[in-house]
Design a protein around this motif. Structure first.
Motif, PDB file in Angstrom:
ATOM      1  N   PHE A  92      33.779  40.789  49.420  1.00 31.72           N
ATOM      2  CA  PHE A  92      34.084  39.862  48.323  1.00 31.72           C
ATOM      3  C   PHE A  92      32.804  39.326  47.704  1.00 31.72           C
ATOM      4  O   PHE A  92      32.646  39.309  46.479  1.00 31.72           O
ATOM      5  CB  PHE A  92      34.945  38.688  48.802  1.00 31.72           C
ATOM      6  CG  PHE A  92      34.977  37.557  47.811  1.00 31.72           C
ATOM      7  CD1 PHE A  92      35.767  37.639  46.676  1.00 31.72           C
ATOM      8  CD2 PHE A  92      34.178  36.431  47.989  1.00 31.72           C
ATOM      9  CE1 PHE A  92      35.766  36.607  45.734  1.00 31.72           C
ATOM     10  CE2 PHE A  92      34.180  35.400  47.060  1.00 31.72           C
ATOM     11  CZ  PHE A  92      34.976  35.490  45.931  1.00 31.72           C
ATOM     12  N   TRP A  93      31.855  38.842  48.495  1.00 31.72           N
ATOM     13  CA  TRP A  93      30.635  38.260  47.943  1.00 31.72           C
ATOM     14  C   TRP A  93      29.793  39.303  47.217  1.00 31.72           C
ATOM     15  O   TRP A  93      29.169  39.012  46.199  1.00 31.72           O
ATOM     16  CB  TRP A  93      29.832  37.535  49.018  1.00 31.72           C
ATOM     17  CG  TRP A  93      30.409  36.189  49.257  1.00 31.72           C
ATOM     18  CD1 TRP A  93      31.135  35.782  50.341  1.00 31.72           C
ATOM     19  CD2 TRP A  93      30.382  35.076  48.359  1.00 31.72           C
ATOM     20  NE1 TRP A  93      31.556  34.489  50.164  1.00 31.72           N
ATOM     21  CE2 TRP A  93      31.100  34.023  48.966  1.00 31.72           C
ATOM     22  CE3 TRP A  93      29.828  34.857  47.109  1.00 31.72           C
ATOM     23  CZ2 TRP A  93      31.266  32.785  48.359  1.00 31.72           C
ATOM     24  CZ3 TRP A  93      29.991  33.620  46.501  1.00 31.72           C
ATOM     25  CH2 TRP A  93      30.701  32.611  47.129  1.00 31.72           C
ATOM     26  N   SER A  94      29.775  40.522  47.712  1.00 37.22           N
ATOM     27  CA  SER A  94      29.049  41.579  47.013  1.00 37.22           C
ATOM     28  C   SER A  94      29.669  41.807  45.640  1.00 37.22           C
ATOM     29  O   SER A  94      28.956  41.866  44.622  1.00 37.22           O
ATOM     30  CB  SER A  94      29.106  42.873  47.829  1.00 37.22           C
ATOM     31  OG  SER A  94      28.514  43.919  47.111  1.00 37.22           O
ATOM     32  N   TRP A  95      30.985  41.937  45.590  1.00 33.76           N
ATOM     33  CA  TRP A  95      31.685  42.142  44.320  1.00 33.76           C
ATOM     34  C   TRP A  95      31.501  40.930  43.401  1.00 33.76           C
ATOM     35  O   TRP A  95      31.223  41.082  42.220  1.00 33.76           O
ATOM     36  CB  TRP A  95      33.179  42.386  44.564  1.00 33.76           C
ATOM     37  CG  TRP A  95      33.963  42.413  43.299  1.00 33.76           C
ATOM     38  CD1 TRP A  95      34.127  43.475  42.464  1.00 33.76           C
ATOM     39  CD2 TRP A  95      34.636  41.301  42.687  1.00 33.76           C
ATOM     40  NE1 TRP A  95      34.880  43.101  41.376  1.00 33.76           N
ATOM     41  CE2 TRP A  95      35.206  41.766  41.487  1.00 33.76           C
ATOM     42  CE3 TRP A  95      34.822  39.970  43.042  1.00 33.76           C
ATOM     43  CZ2 TRP A  95      35.945  40.954  40.643  1.00 33.76           C
ATOM     44  CZ3 TRP A  95      35.562  39.154  42.199  1.00 33.76           C
ATOM     45  CH2 TRP A  95      36.112  39.647  41.023  1.00 33.76           C
ATOM     46  N   PHE A  96      31.643  39.723  43.935  1.00 34.43           N
ATOM     47  CA  PHE A  96      31.579  38.516  43.120  1.00 34.43           C
ATOM     48  C   PHE A  96      30.196  38.317  42.502  1.00 34.43           C
ATOM     49  O   PHE A  96      30.078  37.954  41.330  1.00 34.43           O
ATOM     50  CB  PHE A  96      31.983  37.292  43.949  1.00 34.43           C
ATOM     51  CG  PHE A  96      32.044  36.015  43.152  1.00 34.43           C
ATOM     52  CD1 PHE A  96      33.016  35.854  42.160  1.00 34.43           C
ATOM     53  CD2 PHE A  96      31.146  34.994  43.369  1.00 34.43           C
ATOM     54  CE1 PHE A  96      33.079  34.688  41.417  1.00 34.43           C
ATOM     55  CE2 PHE A  96      31.202  33.825  42.629  1.00 34.43           C
ATOM     56  CZ  PHE A  96      32.167  33.668  41.645  1.00 34.43           C
ATOM     57  N   LEU A  97      29.125  38.565  43.261  1.00 31.21           N
ATOM     58  CA  LEU A  97      27.779  38.430  42.691  1.00 31.21           C
ATOM     59  C   LEU A  97      27.545  39.468  41.596  1.00 31.21           C
ATOM     60  O   LEU A  97      26.912  39.170  40.579  1.00 31.21           O
ATOM     61  CB  LEU A  97      26.709  38.522  43.779  1.00 31.21           C
ATOM     62  CG  LEU A  97      26.629  37.313  44.701  1.00 31.21           C
ATOM     63  CD1 LEU A  97      25.557  37.525  45.760  1.00 31.21           C
ATOM     64  CD2 LEU A  97      26.372  36.029  43.931  1.00 31.21           C
ATOM     65  N   ASN A  98      28.038  40.692  41.796  1.00 29.58           N
ATOM     66  CA  ASN A  98      27.925  41.693  40.727  1.00 29.58           C
ATOM     67  C   ASN A  98      28.736  41.268  39.507  1.00 29.58           C
ATOM     68  O   ASN A  98      28.298  41.447  38.367  1.00 29.58           O
ATOM     69  CB  ASN A  98      28.384  43.070  41.217  1.00 29.58           C
ATOM     70  CG  ASN A  98      27.320  43.739  42.048  1.00 29.58           C
ATOM     71  OD1 ASN A  98      26.131  43.576  41.808  1.00 29.58           O
ATOM     72  ND2 ASN A  98      27.737  44.479  43.049  1.00 29.58           N
TER      73      ASN A  98
END
Length: 184
Positions: A92-98
């Motif tokens: 989730f955090w990887s996707w959200f930062l992108n």
């Protein structure tokens, strides 16, 4: 008979420990969030640039997911749902930062660094080279690999956000890219 007892114990599955979380699920989400964001910022501040091919955030996700999955598989967590939740938190955090980098200009510079000029008008920009720890010898070598044997031919050479070097020469106006070279 002792051998049979050991075999039975070997195949006994503790279903309760396998399925029932031993750590509060919100704590796992919080730990995953804090570790991902802390490592992202540390790696971004230290490395600043991504190496060609595999980005810092990609590497971070792979390492953290591997560690989180290993913990669930090796029973460092007592249940599979704990490991799955941690993996999902990291993804989730990887996707959200992108997503933030795409939609919010302030985050775009953090997630996707802009090109950094290293040569302009045939002149080395030593301050920028020092910032990225690129020596004159390394840069000239990369230019030679791209067919540029004279620094005066270079209109502009930039380090791209992925760590590659792009070169635009004066006379030819052709753009080149050093995708095969990785930079720190």
């Amino acid at each position: 008979m002792a051998g049979r007892s050991e075999t039975q114990t070997l195949w006994k599955i503790d279903w309760h420990a396998l399925i029932t979380p031993q750590v509060a699920l919100p704590e796992i989400v919080l730990r995953g969030t804090l570790m991902y964001l802390a490592l992202f910022l540390i790696l971004r501040l230290v490395l600043k640039r991504e190496s060609s091919g595999l980005g810092v955030t990609d590497l971070l996700v792979v390492v953290l997911i591997a560690d989180a999955a290993q913990n669930a598989l090796a029973a460092d967590y007592r249940s599979v749902p704990e490991g799955i939740l941690l993996v999902l938190t990291i993804i989730f955090w990887s996707w959200f930062l992108n997503w933030l980098g795409y939609h919010v200009p302030l985050f775009e510079r953090l997630v996707h660094p802009p090109p950094l000029p290293l040569v302009r008008g045939g002149t080395l920009l030593r301050r920028n080279m020092r910032q990225e720890l690129i020596t004159e010898t390394e840069l000239l070598s990369l230019l030679r690999e791209q067919g540029v044997d004279d620094l005066a031919e270079v209109q502009v050479a930039c380090m791209e956000g992925d760590g590659s070097i792009s070169v635009i020469t004066r006379g030819r106006g052709a753009a080149r890219s050093g995708k095969d070279r990785q930079w720190p």
